[in-house]
Design a protein around this motif. Structure first.
Motif, PDB file in Angstrom:
ATOM      1  N   UNK A  26       0.800  -1.225   0.000  1.00 30.97           N
ATOM      2  CA  UNK A  26       0.000   0.000   0.000  1.00 30.97           C
ATOM      3  C   UNK A  26       0.830   1.271   0.000  1.00 30.97           C
ATOM      4  N   UNK A  27       2.136   1.141   0.186  1.00 27.23           N
ATOM      5  CA  UNK A  27       2.989   2.333   0.245  1.00 27.23           C
ATOM      6  C   UNK A  27       3.666   2.581  -1.101  1.00 27.23           C
ATOM      7  N   UNK A  28       3.922   3.835  -1.419  1.00 28.85           N
ATOM      8  CA  UNK A  28       4.467   4.173  -2.747  1.00 28.85           C
ATOM      9  C   UNK A  28       5.979   3.989  -2.846  1.00 28.85           C
ATOM     10  N   UNK A  29       6.451   2.805  -2.516  1.00 26.84           N
ATOM     11  CA  UNK A  29       7.885   2.550  -2.570  1.00 26.84           C
ATOM     12  C   UNK A  29       8.374   2.508  -4.015  1.00 26.84           C
ATOM     13  N   UNK A  30       9.600   2.917  -4.225  1.00 29.38           N
ATOM     14  CA  UNK A  30      10.200   2.842  -5.553  1.00 29.38           C
ATOM     15  C   UNK A  30      10.488   1.393  -5.974  1.00 29.38           C
ATOM     16  N   UNK A  31      10.612   0.502  -4.994  1.00 30.65           N
ATOM     17  CA  UNK A  31      10.909  -0.887  -5.327  1.00 30.65           C
ATOM     18  C   UNK A  31       9.800  -1.511  -6.171  1.00 30.65           C
ATOM     19  N   UNK A  32       8.574  -0.982  -6.064  1.00 34.99           N
ATOM     20  CA  UNK A  32       7.475  -1.522  -6.874  1.00 34.99           C
ATOM     21  C   UNK A  32       7.781  -1.420  -8.362  1.00 34.99           C
ATOM     22  N   UNK A  33       8.480  -0.350  -8.768  1.00 36.98           N
ATOM     23  CA  UNK A  33       8.823  -0.159 -10.180  1.00 36.98           C
ATOM     24  C   UNK A  33       9.793  -1.236 -10.668  1.00 36.98           C
ATOM     25  N   UNK A  34      10.669  -1.663  -9.772  1.00 39.65           N
ATOM     26  CA  UNK A  34      11.751  -2.556 -10.164  1.00 39.65           C
ATOM     27  C   UNK A  34      11.383  -4.027 -10.070  1.00 39.65           C
ATOM     28  N   UNK A  35      10.463  -4.363  -9.189  1.00 37.21           N
ATOM     29  CA  UNK A  35      10.204  -5.782  -8.933  1.00 37.21           C
ATOM     30  C   UNK A  35       8.716  -6.124  -9.004  1.00 37.21           C
ATOM     31  N   UNK A  36       8.024  -5.743 -10.076  1.00 34.92           N
ATOM     32  CA  UNK A  36       6.593  -6.080 -10.161  1.00 34.92           C
ATOM     33  C   UNK A  36       6.342  -7.572 -10.303  1.00 34.92           C
ATOM     34  N   UNK A  37       7.358  -8.321 -10.738  1.00 38.51           N
ATOM     35  CA  UNK A  37       7.232  -9.763 -10.914  1.00 38.51           C
ATOM     36  C   UNK A  37       7.717 -10.545  -9.697  1.00 38.51           C
ATOM     37  N   UNK A  38       8.027  -9.862  -8.612  1.00 43.66           N
ATOM     38  CA  UNK A  38       8.403 -10.499  -7.354  1.00 43.66           C
ATOM     39  C   UNK A  38       7.174 -10.548  -6.447  1.00 43.66           C
ATOM     40  N   UNK A  39       7.133 -11.557  -5.585  1.00 45.41           N
ATOM     41  CA  UNK A  39       6.032 -11.645  -4.632  1.00 45.41           C
ATOM     42  C   UNK A  39       6.511 -11.219  -3.245  1.00 45.41           C
ATOM     43  N   UNK A  40       5.599 -10.623  -2.486  1.00 47.82           N
ATOM     44  CA  UNK A  40       5.907 -10.227  -1.114  1.00 47.82           C
ATOM     45  C   UNK A  40       5.833 -11.469  -0.240  1.00 47.82           C
ATOM     46  N   UNK A  41       6.949 -11.826   0.358  1.00 45.05           N
ATOM     47  CA  UNK A  41       7.016 -13.042   1.169  1.00 45.05           C
ATOM     48  C   UNK A  41       6.754 -12.754   2.637  1.00 45.05           C
ATOM     49  N   UNK A  42       7.432 -11.767   3.198  1.00 48.25           N
ATOM     50  CA  UNK A  42       7.296 -11.438   4.618  1.00 48.25           C
ATOM     51  C   UNK A  42       7.384  -9.930   4.803  1.00 48.25           C
ATOM     52  N   UNK A  43       6.619  -9.412   5.763  1.00 48.33           N
ATOM     53  CA  UNK A  43       6.699  -8.001   6.156  1.00 48.33           C
ATOM     54  C   UNK A  43       6.739  -7.959   7.681  1.00 48.33           C
ATOM     55  N   UNK A  44       7.723  -7.235   8.214  1.00 45.87           N
ATOM     56  CA  UNK A  44       7.895  -7.158   9.660  1.00 45.87           C
ATOM     57  C   UNK A  44       8.024  -5.695  10.079  1.00 45.87           C
ATOM     58  N   UNK A  45       7.329  -5.330  11.152  1.00 40.04           N
ATOM     59  CA  UNK A  45       7.549  -4.041  11.806  1.00 40.04           C
ATOM     60  C   UNK A  45       8.796  -4.172  12.666  1.00 40.04           C
ATOM     61  N   UNK A  46       9.728  -3.262  12.496  1.00 41.02           N
ATOM     62  CA  UNK A  46      10.972  -3.326  13.258  1.00 41.02           C
ATOM     63  C   UNK A  46      10.850  -2.503  14.539  1.00 41.02           C
ATOM     64  N   UNK A  47      11.371  -3.011  15.660  1.00 38.57           N
ATOM     65  CA  UNK A  47      11.299  -2.306  16.942  1.00 38.57           C
ATOM     66  C   UNK A  47      12.377  -1.229  17.027  1.00 38.57           C
ATOM     67  N   UNK A  48      12.240  -0.224  16.149  1.00 36.95           N
ATOM     68  CA  UNK A  48      13.296   0.792  16.000  1.00 36.95           C
ATOM     69  C   UNK A  48      12.693   2.191  15.972  1.00 36.95           C
ATOM     70  N   UNK A  49      12.104   2.655  17.079  1.00 37.03           N
ATOM     71  CA  UNK A  49      11.520   4.002  17.072  1.00 37.03           C
ATOM     72  C   UNK A  49      12.588   5.064  16.858  1.00 37.03           C
ATOM     73  N   UNK A  50      12.262   6.074  16.046  1.00 37.04           N
ATOM     74  CA  UNK A  50      13.247   7.112  15.768  1.00 37.04           C
ATOM     75  C   UNK A  50      12.636   8.326  15.116  1.00 37.04           C
TER      76      UNK A  50
END
Length: 201
Positions: free
Chosen positions: A10-34
């Motif tokens: 759902x986010x407008x990442x630039x990686x979408x342009x480069x890897x439309x034929x890749x599947x999203x395998x895992x998404x993790x929230x990182x415990x890195x507040x900043x």
């Protein structure tokens, strides 16, 4: 914390342009507040991996070592199975503005080749006999008004064998390796926030 795939798609990442034929395998929230400009520090810390997997629990080290031993035995990680041989690098798909962007640091822990580092995202790739994969780290607003990291793994399996391999390792990845990696990222992030070590570029 594991997130739904839509947290990435759902986010407008630039990686979408480069890897439309890749599947999203895992998404993790990182415990890195900043703050809004902390992505370079997170990327530098994550790829340096000074204490992973060496400092991880024994089961993680066993699984990690087993993967590389099996890969060596079956030839999964030979140069002819990697980038520029079995598959073309995603750099070949990059528009000029991404080619001119900083790449970010090279990983000491994972056999990743960095692609680009922007204000809110970093991407790196690797390929072997089983899969062509991308590690993507984004920097996203959190619920408290600050920011945190978000790690996504995108994959393009090498045919039916690669798909079967990804399915076989999923329990180990989701329940053993990634939780240990998240704990190490959190530990290093807290330590870095106290000492603010220099950022590798």
């Amino acid at each position: 914390m594991k997130l739904p795939k839509t947290a990435h798609t759902s986010r407008p990442w630039r990686i979408h342009e480069l890897a439309p034929d890749f599947q999203v395998e895992d998404v993790w929230a990182l415990p890195t507040p900043g703050g809004p400009d902390d992505l370079p520090r997170l990327v530098s810390q994550t790829v340096s991996g000074d204490n992973f997997p060496e400092g991880a629990p024994l089961i993680v080290r066993v699984v990690w070592a087993a993967r590389w031993k099996i890969g060596a035995l079956l030839g999964w990680d030979r140069p002819k199975s990697g980038l520029g041989s079995r598959v073309a690098s995603l750099r070949d798909r990059m528009p000029d503005d991404l080619r001119e962007a900083p790449k970010g640091p090279q990983s000491d822990t994972f056999p990743l080749t960095p692609l680009y580092l922007l204000k809110d995202e970093w991407a790196a790739e690797m390929a072997n006999g089983t899969v062509h994969t991308v590690m993507h780290i984004g920097w996203v607003p959190d619920e408290s008004g600050g920011h945190r990291g978000q790690m996504t793994v995108l994959v393009k399996p090498n045919g039916r064998f690669g798909a079967a391999y990804m399915a076989a390792i999923k329990p180990f990845r989701v329940w053993i390796v990634y939780p240990a990696l998240m704990r190490e990222i959190e530990r290093s992030w807290r330590a870095g926030a106290e000492g603010q070590p220099p950022v590798r570029t």
